[in-house]
Design a protein around this motif. Structure first.
Motif, PDB file in Angstrom:
ATOM      1  N   GLY A  25     -53.261  -7.797 -24.785  1.00 14.19           N
ATOM      2  CA  GLY A  25     -54.485  -8.994 -23.713  1.00 14.19           C
ATOM      3  C   GLY A  25     -55.291  -9.518 -24.578  1.00 14.19           C
ATOM      4  N   LEU A  26     -55.438  -9.468 -25.948  1.00 11.78           N
ATOM      5  CA  LEU A  26     -56.414 -10.117 -27.151  1.00 11.78           C
ATOM      6  C   LEU A  26     -56.081 -11.024 -26.660  1.00 11.78           C
ATOM      7  CD1 LEU A  26     -58.727  -9.127 -29.218  1.00 11.78           C
ATOM      8  CD2 LEU A  26     -56.897  -9.354 -30.092  1.00 11.78           C
ATOM      9  N   SER A  74     -66.993 -10.235 -36.775  1.00 13.79           N
ATOM     10  CA  SER A  74     -66.234  -8.605 -36.849  1.00 13.79           C
ATOM     11  C   SER A  74     -65.574  -8.096 -36.373  1.00 13.79           C
ATOM     12  CB  SER A  74     -67.589  -8.222 -37.083  1.00 13.79           C
ATOM     13  OG  SER A  74     -67.889  -6.597 -37.963  1.00 13.79           O
ATOM     14  N   ALA A  75     -65.759  -7.844 -35.334  1.00 18.01           N
ATOM     15  CA  ALA A  75     -64.813  -6.907 -33.814  1.00 18.01           C
ATOM     16  C   ALA A  75     -63.727  -7.328 -33.768  1.00 18.01           C
ATOM     17  CB  ALA A  75     -65.965  -7.134 -32.503  1.00 18.01           C
ATOM     18  N   PHE A  76     -63.323  -8.577 -33.777  1.00 20.24           N
ATOM     19  CA  PHE A  76     -62.187  -9.363 -33.143  1.00 20.24           C
ATOM     20  C   PHE A  76     -61.756 -10.631 -34.630  1.00 20.24           C
ATOM     21  CE2 PHE A  76     -63.919  -8.347 -29.519  1.00 20.24           C
ATOM     22  CZ  PHE A  76     -63.549  -7.510 -28.542  1.00 20.24           C
ATOM     23  N   GLY A 117     -59.893 -11.276 -21.063  1.00 20.84           N
ATOM     24  CA  GLY A 117     -59.048 -10.054 -21.878  1.00 20.84           C
ATOM     25  C   GLY A 117     -60.583  -9.742 -22.237  1.00 20.84           C
ATOM     26  N   PRO A 118     -60.324  -8.421 -23.296  1.00 26.13           N
ATOM     27  CA  PRO A 118     -61.056  -7.852 -23.925  1.00 26.13           C
ATOM     28  C   PRO A 118     -62.611  -8.571 -24.900  1.00 26.13           C
ATOM     29  CG  PRO A 118     -59.009  -7.818 -25.127  1.00 26.13           C
ATOM     30  CD  PRO A 118     -58.594  -8.057 -23.700  1.00 26.13           C
ATOM     31  N   VAL A 119     -61.863  -9.790 -25.161  1.00 26.69           N
ATOM     32  CA  VAL A 119     -62.915 -11.040 -26.362  1.00 26.69           C
ATOM     33  C   VAL A 119     -64.003 -11.309 -24.897  1.00 26.69           C
ATOM     34  CG1 VAL A 119     -62.805 -12.784 -27.795  1.00 26.69           C
ATOM     35  CG2 VAL A 119     -60.699 -11.383 -27.976  1.00 26.69           C
ATOM     36  N   TRP A 131     -66.431  -8.814 -23.609  1.00 21.74           N
ATOM     37  CA  TRP A 131     -67.078  -8.123 -25.052  1.00 21.74           C
ATOM     38  C   TRP A 131     -68.275  -9.430 -25.685  1.00 21.74           C
ATOM     39  CZ3 TRP A 131     -69.025 -10.788 -29.271  1.00 21.74           C
ATOM     40  CH2 TRP A 131     -69.473  -9.565 -30.266  1.00 21.74           C
ATOM     41  N   ILE A 132     -67.891 -11.217 -25.129  1.00 21.02           N
ATOM     42  CA  ILE A 132     -68.599 -11.478 -25.630  1.00 21.02           C
ATOM     43  C   ILE A 132     -70.208 -11.831 -23.809  1.00 21.02           C
ATOM     44  CG2 ILE A 132     -69.321 -14.296 -25.153  1.00 21.02           C
ATOM     45  CD1 ILE A 132     -66.389 -14.426 -26.599  1.00 21.02           C
ATOM     46  N   LEU A 133     -69.775 -11.489 -22.858  1.00 20.07           N
ATOM     47  CA  LEU A 133     -70.039 -11.227 -21.518  1.00 20.07           C
ATOM     48  C   LEU A 133     -71.469 -10.275 -22.047  1.00 20.07           C
ATOM     49  CD1 LEU A 133     -68.243 -11.966 -18.557  1.00 20.07           C
ATOM     50  CD2 LEU A 133     -69.963 -13.513 -19.122  1.00 20.07           C
ATOM     51  N   ALA A 134     -70.442  -8.774 -22.225  1.00 21.15           N
ATOM     52  CA  ALA A 134     -71.639  -7.977 -22.502  1.00 21.15           C
ATOM     53  C   ALA A 134     -72.572  -8.273 -23.935  1.00 21.15           C
ATOM     54  CB  ALA A 134     -71.029  -6.824 -23.177  1.00 21.15           C
TER      55      ALA A 134
END
Length: 316
Positions: free
Chosen positions: A92-93, A119-121, A279-281, A284-287
């Protein structure tokens, strides 16, 4: 013959070059030395190029081998990126993210967000667009941006919102400007004789805040900041933009009498379409936005849960 070259042969070649010998490469790859020698010999035969000079006790790369090594690293790197991208899609990335931010968004937060994302993606493409408040939501609604960050007055109906951080706009002027010498609250009549620097496309703090008869209209926040610092007028600017200038006494805070204390405090929010399937990206950005905005915006803030215009909706 190039069609028969395998990634395994290239990896063996690269490992031998990095380790300095066939025997060291064999130990690193946990293979027998003859298997490493055979893989490299087959690669040389298929390429039609001698990659190693075997006339010495310890084989060394030829000039052609050094050139091929660079190309081999590039091919293997691209193949690894392709594999990671495909694996990410299976889980789901997202392949890409488009982020449109308000011109008042803290630049340090944006830089750290991009650094962390890379770095993360590392396989995810990122497009960052900075627009005036009035245009951020339009880009999200049209689908040109998957995520936006904007002030509360720039959010039309039909978009979901997650509050990120307060932004305080403060009126400032160069310490050399006549208004800087006025103590206490400044009557509205005093502003009539001085230029006010405003954004041509009204932003937070500018739309209903023109006190001077004369104005310099500029198109971006950086230009407004530079003109105010140069003493060409006074203006309302985000606290995180001018706090260093105030501390160094390059700029002075002033108190327009018509404005109440804290009148120009607004909230930056992340916005997205209700039909967004994140998806996870994106999650992650929202967090990260919820952490980075309060850090750099100049006001203490505790991140809150996403607010939705539709009950019980959360980005998926």
């Amino acid at each position: 013959m190039l069609d028969t070259v395998t990634l395994d042969q290239l990896r063996v070649f690269i490992t031998a070059a990095d380790e300095g010998s066939f025997s060291a490469a064999a130990r690193k790859l946990r293979r027998v030395q003859s298997a490493v020698s055979q893989a490299i010999g087959n690669l040389e035969a298929q390429l039609g190029v001698a990659l190693w000079d075997r006339s010495t006790k310890l084989p060394t790369l030829t000039a052609e081998g050094r050139s091929m090594l660079t190309a081999a690293r590039r091919v293997v790197g691209e193949a690894d990126s392709l594999r990671k991208l495909a694996a990410g899609m299976v889980t789901g990335l997202e392949a890409s993210v488009s982020l449109c931010v308000d011109a008042l968004f803290p630049v340090c937060a944006l830089v750290d967000l991009c650094r962390g994302l890379a770095s993360a993606f590392p396989s995810v493409d990122l497009r960052v667009d900075t627009q005036p408040t009035s245009l951020v939501a339009a880009r999200v609604l049209s689908g040109a941006a998957t995520l936006g960050v904007v002030g509360a007055t720039g959010i039309p109906p039909g978009l979901e919102r997650q509050v990120l951080s307060p932004i305080r706009m403060i009126p400032v002027v160069s310490v050399e400007h006549p208004l800087a010498r006025h103590e206490g609250r400044i009557p509205a009549s005093r502003f009539a004789e001085h230029v006010q620097v405003v954004l041509a496309a009204p932003e937070q703090g500018d739309e209903h805040s023109v006190l001077s008869f004369r104005t310099f209209c500029v198109a971006d926040l950086a230009t407004k900041h530079a003109l105010v610092r140069a003493g060409l007028g006074w203006g309302n600017l985000p606290e995180h933009v001018v706090q260093a200038d105030v501390r160094s006494k390059r700029l002075a805070r002033i108190q327009p009498e018509p404005w109440g204390e804290g009148e120009h405090v607004f909230h930056l929010s992340a916005i997205y379409r209700p039909d967004a399937a994140f998806g996870p990206v994106h999650r992650w950005i929202l967090a990260e936005l919820a952490k980075l905005c309060p850090r750099d915006a100049g006001l203490p803030h505790r991140p809150r849960e996403a607010k939705s215009r539709r009950r019980n909706h959360r980005p998926r």
